[in-house]
Motif scaffolding. Structure first.
Motif: not given
Lengths: 479, 343
Positions: B327-341
């Motif tokens: 869950x933590x890693x997923x959130x981290x990944x999603x956070x990064x993706x959102x930041x990139x977008x």
């Protein structure tokens, strides 16, 4: 509908109530002779004196009916002529006939499209007597009787509060028994009240002859031997419970009032508990719980220990028991069951017989036959002691329905103990506790406050009876 | 439990129990706080969201199998102990089936009834335990508790990690979340862990004082043995272990019952549309078959311990940790993706 033509209305009454030998009916000419009134009631179910003095006398003297009298004129004349306060008007013949059967008097007038119902119930009834099943040394000595009105009065007399409400309904297709639901509006939990009303209105039966009928219709679990409503014959108890947010259901023709919701702890409470000092009554309460436990488990425990685990008790005691049993020719289980059933028979016979003979039977049965059975070597003295102790313990429980439940479940524990020994006894007890945990009364857990309590303070009126000023609100009460 | 603690850490079992309790309390806070954001979803509901439906289904099957096996072996041990300790002539099969029927009745009535049952039985349970402690202390030697920390720190930690698994009922909090009306009270859960730990520590200390390390390691049921040797003056009960066995039976009933209750819940979850009555009968029948298929009492005991060790390592410790990390890693990944977008 009621017709303006009196003769037509009389014909309806006569055709509906054919072969009613106890029906009193009379057409009386009043006013300008062309008009008349019709009075009808059931002899002795309605009060003849009240009808004659407060209704007929006034009407015959005062009524000045003419052909031109309108409904308003007649109504005004009736209001002046009838001197009793409790009257009402109905518009249909069905309602009118129902009222006759309820013990009221029917009065119909020529040219008037409504019928007058005079509340004149005067049937013979028992007076307020002493309670027979819930005797208290200290406290009021009044008990409910079979009249719903007397019973509601006994409650109202104790609570002079405008929030004491009394909803009335009729149940039973044929008996049309009057039911009064009483509660304190600012104490009762609305969801419990609506559930109670819903269950009462859902009852569809030919007749209600006692509050026991209502009990069986409204209880949560139909297959549990434990009482899920409380029956009481004491008005002081009902009044006290109403202030705790419970609901009282008064049933006409029954001297027992139903209290809902009910939890196990309330079945161990007696009204006398609150009339005496808390220290002694706490001890009495504790004794009742211990007695209840033994009433349920003692025979099973005796059987388990003597049959399977004599080594678990002190050697001297074990020797005494086995010595006493050495001459008994029947197995322990049969011996215990025989004695228990004999005790049940004695109890049943004692109830059915007149009180004087009943006590004699108790002495003859309990002492003489018991002693003779021991002397003849048919049963061991230990079994007589165990059965007698169990019986005494069951009498210490203040609620008869709970005693009956224990009497029944006791046999299950006896059989389990006979089959599996102490292990079976333990499992039997667990079964009972699981069952109790699964029960609810109108949404309240049956084992409250031993389970589902919100804190230790809620235990202050359970195993012990804390001082009155230390007791807090109950779970039944609106928070 | 005292026997296991003594086997694992000798007289330092007490330290291991305290450590395990502390770890369990911290773990409880961590897990419950970590999954708080899922609201009233239970452990397998969260698994379905985090790991997917198939993984959740597989884990549900595993949970049912673990629960049934553990309960079955527990029932067998109960049957053996009952017939052995109180010298009851009843066959083990009868003892197992009778207990299973009792548990079936409770399980069929659902979680609410089980919790009420626990509430009602807790006080008498603790009272009898206090009586047992009193009896044990009478002839106990306090010097048996000393010296502390005789074992190496590594050994104590190893023992504590095993003993931590005894706190597995905490996972039931995560399985019961859909049934809790009010907000989950983490403080109460931690309190429960400490009460449990205190009881285990007290039982261990008393039995250790009574028997010493060597004897405690050799005895399978030290508390029953302790009660057997107690002789109370002016008591008409000759053998107090019967009393302890009553408590023990109730304890096993609660252990097995709560496991099977949750197994039934999970089975109903897996086989949607199947009534609770049927799933509980299936689970309990399977547990009875397991109990009766064990070769003997000691085999059942060993199997029970192994099921507990393996099963709870996966479900109590492993699964929540994996879920948290994933869950933590997923959130981290999603956070990064959102930041990139956003960039």
């Amino acid at each position: 509908m009621i017709s303006k033509n009196l003769e037509q209305n009389i014909a309806v009454v006569e055709s509906t109530l054919t072969d009613w030998g106890d029906l009193v009916k009379r057409r009386i000419a009043v006013g300008d002779e062309s008009r008349g009134i019709f009075v009808c009631y059931i002899d002795d179910l309605a009060d003849r004196g009240l009808i004659e003095d407060s209704v007929l006398h006034g009407l015959i003297v005062d009524l000045r009916l003419t052909h031109t009298s309108t409904d308003t004129d007649i109504q005004a004349l009736l209001d002046r002529g009838i001197t009793t306060a409790d009257i009402k008007y109905v518009d249909t013949m069905t309602e009118a006939i129902d009222e006759i059967m309820a013990g009221n008097a029917l009065l119909m007038l020529d040219g008037f499209e409504r019928a007058v119902i005079i509340s004149a119930k005067g049937f013979p009834k028992r007076g307020v007597e002493k309670p027979e099943n819930e005797v208290a040394v200290q406290g009021p000595k009044e008990a409910f009787c079979e009249s719903i009105r007397v019973n509601t009065v006994l409650i109202r007399r104790r609570i002079r509060d405008t929030s004491l409400k009394c909803k009335q309904l009729q149940l039973g297709r044929r008996t049309k028994t009057d039911i009064a639901v009483m509660y304190l509006e600012d104490c009762v939990r609305p969801e419990i009240l609506s559930e109670a009303m819903h269950r009462l209105n859902d009852i569809d039966t030919e007749g209600i002859f006692d509050s026991g009928y209502i009990e069986q219709y409204i209880q949560d679990s139909k297959y549990s031997p434990f009482p899920q409503v409380q029956l009481t014959e004491r008005p002081d108890k009902v009044a006290a419970e109403l202030t705790q947010g419970r609901i009282a259901i008064v049933v006409d023709t029954s001297p027992f009032v139903i209290l809902v919701p009910t939890v196990l702890a309330s079945l161990y409470q007696a009204s006398e508990d609150y009339y005496q000092r808390w220290e002694i009554m706490s001890l009495v309460r504790l004794i009742r719980y211990v007695a209840g436990f033994f009433a349920l488990t003692l025979p099973g425990l005796y059987l388990a220990v003597t049959l399977y685990h004599p080594s678990m008790i002190a050697a001297e005691l074990a020797f005494k028991i086995s010595g006493a049993r050495s001459t008994v020719p029947i197995p322990s289980l049969a011996e215990l069951l025989f004695m228990e059933l004999a005790f049940e028979a004695l109890r049943e016979a004692g109830i059915r017989l007149p009180s004087a003979i009943g006590s004699t039977l108790g002495i003859v049965g309990g002492i003489i036959i018991g002693q003779a059975a021991v002397d003849a070597g048919l049963v061991s003295p230990m079994v007589v002691i165990v059965v007698a102790l169990t019986g005494i313990c069951s009498f210490a429980i203040p609620n008869l329905s709970l005693t009956s439940a224990y009497r029944l479940i006791k046999y299950m524990i006896i059989l389990l103990s006979a089959a599996l020994g102490l292990y079976g006894w333990c499992l039997g007890l667990l079964f009972v506790i699981i069952h109790l945990c699964s029960l609810k009364s109108f949404g309240i857990p049956y084992l409250y406050p031993f389970a589902a309590a919100h804190g230790l303070h809620e235990l202050k009126d359970s195993l012990i009876r804390a001082p009155l000023n230390k007791q807090h609100g109950s779970i039944f009460k609106k928070r | 439990m005292p026997h296991l603690a003594a086997v694992l850490a000798g007289r330092d079992g007490l330290a291991a129990i305290c450590l395990a309790t502390l770890a369990a309390a911290l773990y409880t806070v961590f897990v419950l706080k970590a999954f708080k954001r899922y609201g009233c979803l239970d452990l397998f509901g969260i698994t379905e969201i985090v790991l997917g439906k198939t993984a959740a289904q597989l884990l549900c099957y595993g949970f049912i199998i673990k629960g049934v096996l553990f309960s079955g072996f527990c029932l067998r041990v109960l049957g053996e102990t009952v017939t052995g300790v109180i010298e009851s002539p009843i066959p083990i099969t009868a003892a197992v089936i009778a207990a299973a029927l009792c548990i079936l009745y409770a399980v069929e009535n659902g979680l609410e009834v089980y919790t009420r049952l626990a509430e009602v039985c807790l006080v008498p349970f603790l009272l009898v335990l206090a009586f047992v402690f009193g009896c044990g202390l009478k002839d106990g030697k306090p010097n048996e508790l000393l010296p502390v920390f005789a074992q190496s720190g590594k050994d104590i930690l190893k023992a504590a990690s095993t003993l931590l698994l005894w706190f597995y009922p905490i996972q039931y909090v995560m399985l019961s979340t859909p049934y809790i009306n009010q907000k989950l009270n983490i403080k109460s859960c931690v309190k429960a862990v400490f009460v449990g730990g205190a009881v285990i520590a007290a039982v261990f200390a008393v039995t250790l004082m009574r028997f010493g390390t060597a004897q405690l390691t050799a005895l399978a049921y030290p508390v029953l043995e302790m009660m057997y040797s107690v002789n109370l003056p002016s008591s008409f009960i000759e053998r107090q272990e019967g009393l302890m066995l009553g408590i023990w039976t109730t304890g096993v009933f609660f252990t097995v019952g709560s496991v099977l209750c949750h197994c039934t819940e999970v089975t109903s979850l897996v086989f949607k549309g199947t009534s609770r009555g049927i799933t509980s009968i299936i689970c309990i029948t399977a547990a009875v078959i397991t109990a009766l298929s064990a070769k003997n009492g000691s085999t059942a005991y060993l199997c029970m311990l192994n099921t507990l060790l393996i099963g709870e390592s996966i479900y109590f410790i492993g699964l929540p940790l994996v879920l948290f990390l994933y869950d933590f890693l997923n959130n981290l990944r999603e956070g990064k993706n959102n930041a990139t977008k956003n960039n």
